[in-house]
Motif scaffolding. Structure first.
Motif: not given
Length: 172
Positions: A37-38, A40-42, A44-45, A84, A88-90
């Motif tokens: 998840q981290k 994935n979020d990275s 996206i950033a 985003k 998203s992780w969801k």
């Protein structure tokens, strides 16, 4: 004896067909251990940065009015929000689970879990963000080079294109 050997070979080669299917709980544990998840979020950033460095220069034309610049900024913000939302992780987690289930057996997942719970696996996870940051920096640099080359190629292509006779020729 020959029949026994054939039977043993048949059993040996059919073992993978009887491998235990990957369990969602094991997949989720592995995703947690690998901090998916981290990452994935990275990503996206990083996509925000890539959008800023690749699309923004294209949209900022010399003759653009303040109103059009505002519209371009609004478009970029909407685009970033769509990215985003879609990544998203969801929304991504069910895809990760499906892909891991299709790719790994339960036994393979358990081996991976054991590795990522080991000191070496934990060290690898701690260093992965640094690897991702360095990779992202390289990707950004390459995108600048790609855009420059694309602009050059576009200019060359436009110079080779036949002139539209209905438009007045530009004065050099």
């Amino acid at each position: 004896m020959k029949r026994l050997l054939i039977l043993l070979l048949a059993v040996f080669f059919s073992v993978p067909a009887f491998a235990t299917p990957a369990q969602d709980a094991s997949i989720e544990k592995l995703l947690i251990l690998t901090e998916a998840q981290k990452l994935n979020d990275s990503a996206i950033a990083d996509s925000d940065d890539i959008i800023e460095t690749t699309l923004k220069p294209i949209l900022q034309l010399d003759n653009m009015t303040a109103e059009k610049k505002k519209m371009a900024e609004s478009f970029l913000n909407k685009y970033k929000n769509i990215v985003k939302e879609e990544f998203s992780w969801k929304k991504m987690m069910p895809d990760y689970i499906r892909i891991y289930r299709e790719t790994f057996t339960e036994e393979e997942l358990q081996s991976l879990i054991a590795f990522y719970e080991s000191p070496t696996g934990k060290m690898f996870i701690r260093k992965m963000p640094l690897i991702m940051d360095k990779t992202s920096d390289i990707m950004r640099q390459k995108m600048v080079s790609i855009l420059s080359r694309m602009n050059t190629a576009l200019g060359e292509s436009m110079n080779l294109a036949p002139q539209d006779k209905s438009l007045p020729a530009a004065n050099p």
